[in-house]
Motif scaffolding. Sequence first.
Motif, PDB file in Angstrom:
ATOM      1  N   ARG A 169     -13.706  -8.371 -23.837  1.00 44.70           N
ATOM      2  CA  ARG A 169     -12.774  -7.403 -23.240  1.00 44.70           C
ATOM      3  C   ARG A 169     -13.056  -6.007 -23.773  1.00 44.70           C
ATOM      4  O   ARG A 169     -12.956  -5.023 -23.061  1.00 44.70           O
ATOM      5  N   LEU A 170     -13.387  -5.970 -25.048  1.00 49.51           N
ATOM      6  CA  LEU A 170     -13.681  -4.689 -25.678  1.00 49.51           C
ATOM      7  C   LEU A 170     -14.955  -4.075 -25.108  1.00 49.51           C
ATOM      8  O   LEU A 170     -15.023  -2.876 -24.855  1.00 49.51           O
ATOM      9  N   PHE A 171     -15.958  -4.921 -24.866  1.00 50.93           N
ATOM     10  CA  PHE A 171     -17.213  -4.429 -24.299  1.00 50.93           C
ATOM     11  C   PHE A 171     -16.972  -3.798 -22.944  1.00 50.93           C
ATOM     12  O   PHE A 171     -17.677  -2.886 -22.539  1.00 50.93           O
ATOM     13  N   GLY A 172     -16.004  -4.372 -22.200  1.00 53.23           N
ATOM     14  CA  GLY A 172     -15.738  -3.869 -20.861  1.00 53.23           C
ATOM     15  C   GLY A 172     -15.014  -2.542 -20.878  1.00 53.23           C
ATOM     16  O   GLY A 172     -14.778  -1.945 -19.833  1.00 53.23           O
ATOM     17  N   GLN A 173     -14.633  -2.091 -22.042  1.00 50.99           N
ATOM     18  CA  GLN A 173     -13.812  -0.892 -22.133  1.00 50.99           C
ATOM     19  C   GLN A 173     -14.529   0.259 -22.824  1.00 50.99           C
ATOM     20  O   GLN A 173     -14.485   1.385 -22.372  1.00 50.99           O
ATOM     21  N   ILE A 174     -15.153  -0.035 -23.949  1.00 52.44           N
ATOM     22  CA  ILE A 174     -15.790   1.026 -24.731  1.00 52.44           C
ATOM     23  C   ILE A 174     -17.282   0.734 -24.848  1.00 52.44           C
ATOM     24  O   ILE A 174     -17.673  -0.402 -25.102  1.00 52.44           O
ATOM     25  N   ALA A 175     -18.094   1.741 -24.639  1.00 46.27           N
ATOM     26  CA  ALA A 175     -19.534   1.557 -24.776  1.00 46.27           C
ATOM     27  C   ALA A 175     -19.924   1.633 -26.250  1.00 46.27           C
ATOM     28  O   ALA A 175     -20.087   2.712 -26.796  1.00 46.27           O
ATOM     29  N   VAL A 176     -20.008   0.468 -26.901  1.00 46.64           N
ATOM     30  CA  VAL A 176     -20.462   0.406 -28.288  1.00 46.64           C
ATOM     31  C   VAL A 176     -21.662  -0.530 -28.337  1.00 46.64           C
ATOM     32  O   VAL A 176     -21.795  -1.398 -27.484  1.00 46.64           O
ATOM     33  N   ARG A 185     -23.479  -3.668 -28.940  1.00 43.25           N
ATOM     34  CA  ARG A 185     -22.781  -4.955 -28.982  1.00 43.25           C
ATOM     35  C   ARG A 185     -23.066  -5.762 -30.227  1.00 43.25           C
ATOM     36  O   ARG A 185     -22.347  -6.695 -30.555  1.00 43.25           O
TER      37      ARG A 185
END
Lengths: 269, 266
Positions: B101-108, B110
Motif C-alpha cells: 500500500r505504501l509503494f502505491g502512494q510514495i515513490a521510495v 523498494r
Amino acid sequence: MKSRALTQESVDSMRAAPDRLAIEIRNVTVSYRSYKQRPTSLKESFLKFLRHGFKRSYETFDALSDVTLQVPRGTVFGLIGSNGCGKSTLLKVLAGVLKPSSGMVQVNGTIASLIELGAGFDPELNAIENIFLNGALHKKTKREMMARVPQILKFAELEEFAHTPVKYYSSGMYARLGFAVAVDVDPEILLVDEILAVGDERFQAKCEGVFEELIRKGKTIILVSHSMDLIAGKASQAALIERGRLVYSGDPIRAVEMYRDGSYKSALS
Amino acid sequence: MAAAASGTFFDFFYQLYAYREYLRQSVKRDLTTKYKRSALGYLWTMLHPLGMMLVLTVVLSHIVKLQMRDFAVFFLSGLIAWNYFNSTVMMSLHSIRSNARLFGQIAVPRYIFIISIAASNLFNYFVALAPLCLVTLFVGRDLHASALLWPLMVLPLVFVTVGVALVLAVSNVFFEDTYHLVEVGMNALYFLLPVLYGRDLLPPWLVKWLVLNPLFCQIEFVRGIFYEGSLPSLPVYILNLSASGLVLMFGLWVFRRSEDKFLYFV
C-alpha cells in the motif's frame, strides 16, 4: 525581418513550453497481464511448464493506452471517467509509483499524492511518531519535522490524541491525520483522488480552504472525482478517459457534458 | 549487466544515505514495538540465544559427550551470527507484500524496507554480543581484543544476508511458496554451516567444498574474533568481502530488474 522575429519568438515560446507544464506525458501505455489462472507457486509454474511449455497463459489488458496529456502549471486539472477507466492507474503513473509499459512521463516539481490517506502509517505508533516516520519517507530530517509537528496536529485537530497509537483512532481521525500530513510536504503538484470528503462538515470546509489556498499559491492540482459539480465548478481544465483512452481534454464543462451524454462510448467501440 | 549492476550498487549506498533518517526511525520503531507486550521486553533479544545455547550445550556436551572446549562460547558465537542471517531473510520475505500500500502512494526505493529489517536485526545482533561476552567470562575464558573488530568482521555477513534477502523477497512476490521452500532450506543450511561444529571436525576434502558457501567463512570470521581470538589474514578477508559484495550486487540487480513489476502482482 519582422516575420523572422516572430518566428524566433514562437520558437522561443515552444522551447519555454516545458517550463509552463507541470506534467507532460506522451504515448503512455500501461499493460497489465490478466491471467486466466496465474500460477502462484513454483509447483504450479513447473507443472504448467511441463504441460504447455513457454506458451503464454495470459492476455494483456491495457489499463491505459497511448495517453498523451499536458497539464499546465497552476491549473486545477480534473480527471473524469466511469469506474475502471484507468484514472487511478494514471494517478499512480504520475505519482511515480507505477512505471508505464511504454511512453514518457515528465513531472516538473515535487509531487504529493492524496490517493490513499495515511497509507504509510504504522498502527502501533502514535500521531507524532507517524508524522516523523512519514516525513522521513520524504527524506525530511527530524529537525525539519520537529518544527512542523505542532501545526500538523493543530490542523488535524488531534493535539489531545497526539500520544495515542493511531490504531485506536476512528476512521475520521485517521483520515484527518493523513490529510494533514500529506498537504504539509508543501508539494508543487498535488494528486487528489476523491478525498474531499474527509471528516465532518467542518473539517471538509477546512480542507476546501486548504485547496483554495494552494490554488492561489499557483500549485497544480490533479483532481479525480465522480462529482461532476465539483469538476465543473473547480477545475480549469479536464480530461475524459474511457477504457484507458483519452477521449477529450480541455474545457471542463464540455468534458462533463460529454461524460453525461455518453455518446463518446459508441465512438470507441 | 556488469555496468548496470555496479551502477545500482553505488546508487544503493547513496540511497542508504538519503534515507538514513527513515532507517534510523524504523529501526527504533522495530525495537520498541517488537517486545511491547512481553513482560521482559527487550531482554528477550539476549535471553533467546542464551536459552538456545543452554539447551544445546547440555545436550551436546553432557549427553552426547562431544569433546570440545567450552562448547557454550563456541556455539553461541556462531548461533547469533546465524540468527542474524536467518531472521533477516525470513522477515524480508513478506516485506514487499506488507508494504504494498505504501509503494502505491510514495515513490521510495523498494528495498529500503529490507534494509531496515537488516539494520534492526544487526542492532539485535550487537545487543546479543553482551550475553556472549558474559558467557565467555563466566566459563573462565579470555575476551580477546580482536572482538573489537566485530564491525569489520560482520560486514561480509551483512552483504551476503542482504543480497540473499533481496533475491528471496522478489521470488516471494511472484511465487508464494518461496516462503515454505526457504523455511526448509534454512534447516538444511543450518547444518551445512559451521554453527554446531568447527571445520576441524570435518574431513579436509569436504571443507574444500563447503567454503564455497558464501556464508561459511563469514560465520567463521565473527566466531574467530570471540572464540579463538583469531583474525583472518588480510587477503582472505578481502577475498571474502569482495565475494560477499558480489552477492549483494547480484541481489540488487535481481531486485532492480523486477521491482517495477511488483505493483502488477501484489
